[in-house]
Design an enzyme around this catalytic site. Structure first.
Site, PDB file in Angstrom:
ATOM      1  N   SER A 275       7.970  13.272  36.467  1.00 51.13           N
ATOM      2  CA  SER A 275       8.274  14.174  36.919  1.00 51.13           C
ATOM      3  C   SER A 275       8.038  15.192  37.555  1.00 51.13           C
ATOM      4  O   SER A 275       7.231  14.937  37.640  1.00 51.13           O
ATOM      5  CB  SER A 275       8.618  14.098  34.281  1.00 51.13           C
ATOM      6  OG  SER A 275       9.107  16.066  34.630  1.00 51.13           O
TER       7      SER A 275
ATOM      8  N   TYR B 151       2.657  14.943  27.711  1.00 52.70           N
ATOM      9  CA  TYR B 151       3.882  14.206  28.168  1.00 52.70           C
ATOM     10  C   TYR B 151       3.425  14.407  30.266  1.00 52.70           C
ATOM     11  O   TYR B 151       4.004  13.366  31.091  1.00 52.70           O
ATOM     12  CB  TYR B 151       5.151  15.413  28.051  1.00 52.70           C
ATOM     13  CG  TYR B 151       5.956  14.829  28.704  1.00 52.70           C
ATOM     14  CD1 TYR B 151       6.858  13.755  28.425  1.00 52.70           C
ATOM     15  CD2 TYR B 151       6.435  15.658  29.895  1.00 52.70           C
ATOM     16  CE1 TYR B 151       7.966  13.280  28.842  1.00 52.70           C
ATOM     17  CE2 TYR B 151       7.919  15.661  30.443  1.00 52.70           C
ATOM     18  CZ  TYR B 151       8.733  13.920  30.312  1.00 52.70           C
ATOM     19  OH  TYR B 151       9.589  13.665  30.658  1.00 52.70           O
TER      20      TYR B 151
END
Length: 256
Positions: free
Chosen positions: A138, A148
């Protein structure tokens, strides 16, 4: 004919990888927790594209399930030519507001599963002198915003290191760094994204198409979309104290 294994294959980017890989003629091994959804997708892709589709129900928060998928990736008799490590999710609350067990489960899926399956695939593919590993990371991996972001940072750097280790072997390794993409990811995480402008969203179909093109070119890092390419370039040169300061408040306590 090649065979691709895709984790998190029943939804979002993983499903789109499965669709496009089947469309180009790859046989598939689809991995996810939801067996009925896996079986329905297998029937659809087999009927539409005439490929063989195997399903493997696995919960990647469980180490024994990761081990079963790794065994399939390592198979000599039914080799995997393309591995797509896509499975993932996000936690809504900040690190200190989450139960540590929830954070450990997130780590198992986002980081440990990628490591274990890449190890299995890297060895098997290197011995055959061909193959491709795609690890879905990401743009958040370039930030400093919760676990995350931290897990995705591991995926990006790990992928770059593995690509260097496998250089010249016939095996390519690519980290895919998407930005916000229109899938059910945010809905399943119960995240309100209504304030995000339309221009910030990526289309999953184009994202995967461009990613597969980058894999074919042997690119180590694939960032889809011009705006996110620009953002990724900027985030690599902006001083880390500035990035940390901009990340404050991104994860606020759930009980103020």
């Amino acid at each position: 004919m090649s065979t691709a294994l895709v984790t998190g294959a029943t939804a979002g980017i993983g499903r789109e990888f499965a669709v496009q890989l089947a469309a180009r003629g790859d046989d598939l091994v689809l991995v996810a927790r939801d067996l009925p959804r896996l079986e329905a997708l297998a029937v659809e892709l087999s009927a539409t594209h005439g490929v063989d589709v195997e399903v493997l129900s696995a919960d990647l928060t469980k180490r024994e399930d990761i081990g079963r998928v790794a065994e399939r990736v390592s198979s000599v008799d039914a080799p995997i030519d393309v591995l797509v490590n896509n499975a993932g999710y996000s936690l809504k609350k900040s690190f200190l507001d989450n139960e540590v067990g929830d954070e450990e489960a997130l780590f198992e899926v986002l980081s440990r599963a990628v490591l274990v399956l890449s190890h299995a695939a890297g060895n098997a593919m290197r011995s055959r002198g061909r193959g491709a590993i795609i690890n879905v990371s990401s743009v958040a991996s370039l930030l400093a915003s919760g676990t995350y972001s931290a897990n995705k940072s591991f995926v990006t750097v790990f992928t770059e290191g593995l690509a260097a280790e496998l250089a010249g072997t016939g095996v390519t390794v690519t980290a895919l760094l998407p930005g916000f993409t229109r899938t059910e990811f945010h809905e399943r995480a119960d995240l309100d994204m209504s304030g995000l402008p339309d221009f910030a969203w990526l289309d999953a179909t184009r994202l995967v198409r461009d990613a597969l093109a980058d894999v074919g070119k042997g690119k180590v890092v694939s960032v889809p979309g011009r705006r996110y390419k620009f953002a990724a370039t900027a985030l690599r040169v902006i001083p880390r104290p500035v990035i940390r300061s901009r990340s404050r408040g991104a994860h606020r306590p759930s009980n103020p």
